[in-house]
Scaffold this active site. Structure first.
Site, PDB file in Angstrom:
ATOM      1  N   THR A 135     -11.739   5.624  17.531  1.00 36.55           N
ATOM      2  CA  THR A 135     -11.257   4.412  17.314  1.00 36.55           C
ATOM      3  C   THR A 135     -11.909   3.719  15.874  1.00 36.55           C
ATOM      4  OG1 THR A 135     -10.876   1.935  17.801  1.00 36.55           O
ATOM      5  CG2 THR A 135     -12.723   3.207  18.635  1.00 36.55           C
ATOM      6  N   ARG A 183     -11.345   7.048  10.763  1.00 39.72           N
ATOM      7  CA  ARG A 183     -10.674   6.377   9.784  1.00 39.72           C
ATOM      8  C   ARG A 183      -9.574   7.078   9.330  1.00 39.72           C
ATOM      9  NH1 ARG A 183     -12.817   2.918   6.265  1.00 39.72           N
ATOM     10  NH2 ARG A 183     -10.470   2.762   5.711  1.00 39.72           N
ATOM     11  N   GLY A 184      -8.740   6.550   8.369  1.00 42.56           N
ATOM     12  CA  GLY A 184      -7.634   7.377   7.829  1.00 42.56           C
ATOM     13  C   GLY A 184      -6.258   6.575   8.095  1.00 42.56           C
ATOM     14  N   ASN A 185      -5.333   7.250   7.667  1.00 44.44           N
ATOM     15  CA  ASN A 185      -3.906   6.667   7.707  1.00 44.44           C
ATOM     16  C   ASN A 185      -3.419   7.090   9.265  1.00 44.44           C
ATOM     17  OD1 ASN A 185      -3.555   5.325   5.450  1.00 44.44           O
ATOM     18  ND2 ASN A 185      -2.995   7.355   4.275  1.00 44.44           N
ATOM     19  N   LYS A 228      -2.641  -8.434  10.988  1.00 45.79           N
ATOM     20  CA  LYS A 228      -3.991  -7.988  11.461  1.00 45.79           C
ATOM     21  C   LYS A 228      -4.998  -7.715  10.231  1.00 45.79           C
ATOM     22  CE  LYS A 228      -3.591  -3.381  12.977  1.00 45.79           C
ATOM     23  NZ  LYS A 228      -4.480  -2.560  12.256  1.00 45.79           N
ATOM     24  N   ASP A 229      -4.399  -7.102   8.950  1.00 49.23           N
ATOM     25  CA  ASP A 229      -5.312  -6.859   7.978  1.00 49.23           C
ATOM     26  C   ASP A 229      -5.468  -8.158   7.143  1.00 49.23           C
ATOM     27  OD1 ASP A 229      -5.372  -4.245   8.517  1.00 49.23           O
ATOM     28  OD2 ASP A 229      -3.645  -3.754   7.349  1.00 49.23           O
ATOM     29  N   CYS A 269     -14.153  -8.147  10.228  1.00 51.50           N
ATOM     30  CA  CYS A 269     -14.005  -6.898  11.005  1.00 51.50           C
ATOM     31  C   CYS A 269     -15.613  -6.326  11.654  1.00 51.50           C
ATOM     32  CB  CYS A 269     -13.770  -5.719  10.126  1.00 51.50           C
ATOM     33  SG  CYS A 269     -11.911  -5.774   9.861  1.00 51.50           S
ATOM     34  N   ARG A 311       0.921  -1.175  -0.028  1.00 49.20           N
ATOM     35  CA  ARG A 311       0.066  -0.012   0.034  1.00 49.20           C
ATOM     36  C   ARG A 311       0.727   1.173   0.103  1.00 49.20           C
ATOM     37  NH1 ARG A 311      -3.294  -0.557   5.163  1.00 49.20           N
ATOM     38  NH2 ARG A 311      -4.120   1.415   4.487  1.00 49.20           N
ATOM     39  N   SER A 354     -11.688   0.462  15.124  1.00 40.72           N
ATOM     40  CA  SER A 354     -12.194  -0.757  15.377  1.00 40.72           C
ATOM     41  C   SER A 354     -13.015  -1.310  16.445  1.00 40.72           C
ATOM     42  CB  SER A 354     -10.702  -1.447  16.093  1.00 40.72           C
ATOM     43  OG  SER A 354     -10.796  -2.510  16.715  1.00 40.72           O
ATOM     44  N   LEU A 355     -13.929  -2.194  15.687  1.00 37.06           N
ATOM     45  CA  LEU A 355     -15.014  -2.596  16.672  1.00 37.06           C
ATOM     46  C   LEU A 355     -14.664  -3.393  17.984  1.00 37.06           C
ATOM     47  CD1 LEU A 355     -18.117  -4.036  14.285  1.00 37.06           C
ATOM     48  CD2 LEU A 355     -18.068  -1.980  15.965  1.00 37.06           C
ATOM     49  N   ARG A 356     -13.494  -4.341  17.785  1.00 37.79           N
ATOM     50  CA  ARG A 356     -12.674  -4.885  18.678  1.00 37.79           C
ATOM     51  C   ARG A 356     -12.393  -3.780  19.875  1.00 37.79           C
ATOM     52  NH1 ARG A 356      -7.899  -4.825  19.943  1.00 37.79           N
ATOM     53  NH2 ARG A 356      -7.255  -3.954  18.109  1.00 37.79           N
ATOM     54  N   ARG A 357     -11.829  -2.650  19.517  1.00 42.82           N
ATOM     55  CA  ARG A 357     -11.249  -1.777  20.660  1.00 42.82           C
ATOM     56  C   ARG A 357     -12.680  -1.098  21.297  1.00 42.82           C
ATOM     57  NH1 ARG A 357      -7.107   0.690  16.222  1.00 42.82           N
ATOM     58  NH2 ARG A 357      -5.328  -0.878  16.675  1.00 42.82           N
ATOM     59  N   ARG A 401      -4.963  10.366  11.450  1.00 47.48           N
ATOM     60  CA  ARG A 401      -5.818   9.939  12.619  1.00 47.48           C
ATOM     61  C   ARG A 401      -5.211  10.868  14.013  1.00 47.48           C
ATOM     62  NH1 ARG A 401      -6.785   3.455  13.047  1.00 47.48           N
ATOM     63  NH2 ARG A 401      -5.662   3.394  11.151  1.00 47.48           N
ATOM     64  N   SER A 421       0.601   4.158   1.766  1.00 43.80           N
ATOM     65  CA  SER A 421       0.623   5.085   3.094  1.00 43.80           C
ATOM     66  C   SER A 421       1.927   5.065   3.778  1.00 43.80           C
ATOM     67  CB  SER A 421      -0.444   4.251   4.212  1.00 43.80           C
ATOM     68  OG  SER A 421       0.214   3.173   4.596  1.00 43.80           O
TER      69      SER A 421
END
Length: 316
Positions: A130, A152-154, A86-87, A245, A10, A132-135, A158, A12
């Site tokens: 955040t 969201r974003g890089n 993690k992706d 996700c 990517r 992430s739903l996990r967080r 963020r 980024s």
């Protein structure tokens, strides 16, 4: 005649930094082993890079940051790819494999607060960003008073949003900040007891074609066995649950070396499935030596405790 190995990534800042680390490590291996390879970067835009105004859980979850890169590899445009583990989806496309998982960076989540306050010091009703739903699930369980908002974003954008959009704090993976050299931005690290990391968080996955024997042999020299075995357990746990996700899932495995050096080190795997609102958190730990069996067994334990109900209700 040297072969040029095309490395897909990517575009980024973090992705390019991580890819640079990997290429330098592979160049060092090539110098030590007298291997005839050069490396060249090819930047690839993924769907996840294009969609920045919608939370990941609403646009398809796992695979958003890898599918275009994997297609380029299958088409022969690139020879290997550097991913944040993690992706990575639990299952890879036919013909592709993870050739190496190098030594893991810090797997924890990091709190970056605007006023230098740690998690327990943040005021009632603090706004937390955040992606992430996990967080957000685990934070809601720990501090139901928090106002949790999508971010969201890089990584650099963020961090800017922390100041520009009035958040009291944001949560990011510590590994990305450390790889960028931005550890001074971290207010505190969230222990796994409060926020269990994502599957593979802190680890990189170097993906290649299964048929490319030369690249596979090179990557085998870069693989870290301890990281590979723990991440394998975490990914097997995720695979059995069929998570994405859209469901808050976390897992973290650690090795406990035995006193007998000839025996395989025992591993402790902790897994979590939660409801998005944090009102239900199922969490369990198990120990074992075989990463695949351990991941399967732990997933089975959580399924027996009711994880399937959460998976079915949030995956619709």
């Amino acid at each position: 005649m040297k072969r040029t190995i095309i490395v897909g990534t990517r575009q980024s800042q973090l992705a390019l930094t991580q890819t640079g680390h990997v290429i330098r490590a592979l160049e060092q291996i090539c110098a030590e082993q007298d291997l005839p390879y050069n490396f060249e970067i090819k930047k690839i835009v993924t769907k996840g890079d294009k969609i920045l105004d919608v939370t990941l859980s609403k646009v398809g979850g796992k695979g958003l940051f890898v599918k275009e890169i994997e297609q380029a590899m299958l088409d022969g445009e690139i020879d290997l790819a550097v991913h944040s583990m993690k992706d990575m989806p639990a299952e890879l496309p036919e013909g592709l494999i993870i050739g190496a998982i190098p030594k893991r960076e810090d797997p924890r989540d990091a709190l970056i607060s605007r006023n230098g306050l740690e998690l327990s010091q943040l005021p009632q009703g603090a706004r937390i960003g955040t992606s992430s739903l996990r967080r957000s699930s685990q934070l809601a369980a720990n501090r139901p008073d928090f106002v949790l908002e999508p971010l969201r974003g890089n990584i650099d954008s963020r961090l800017r949003k922390l100041e520009d959009e009035g958040f009291d704090a944001i949560i990011l993976a510590a590994a990305g900040l450390l790889r960028m050299g931005w550890e001074d931005r971290i207010t505190s690290y969230l222990p796994p007891e409060i926020c269990l990391p994502a599957v593979g968080q802190g680890a990189l996955g170097i993906e290649c074609r299964e048929s490319d024997e030369a690249v596979k042999q090179l990557l085998s020299l870069y693989n870290d066995p301890d990281t590979a075995v723990t991440v394998t357990a975490e990914r097997r746990f995720l695979n059995v649950l069929g998570g994405s996700c859209q469901v808050p899932i976390g897992a973290f495995a650690q090795l406990n070396p035995g006193s007998d050096k000839e025996a395989p080190a025992e591993m402790v795997l902790t897994g979590l499935v939660g409801s998005p609102d944090g009102k239900v958190i199922l969490r369990q730990s198990m120990a074992g030596n075989d990463p695949l069996l351990l991941g399967e067994a732990l997933a089975g334990k959580l399924i027996a405790k009711g994880a399937n109900t959460i998976l079915a209700s949030t995956g619709e």
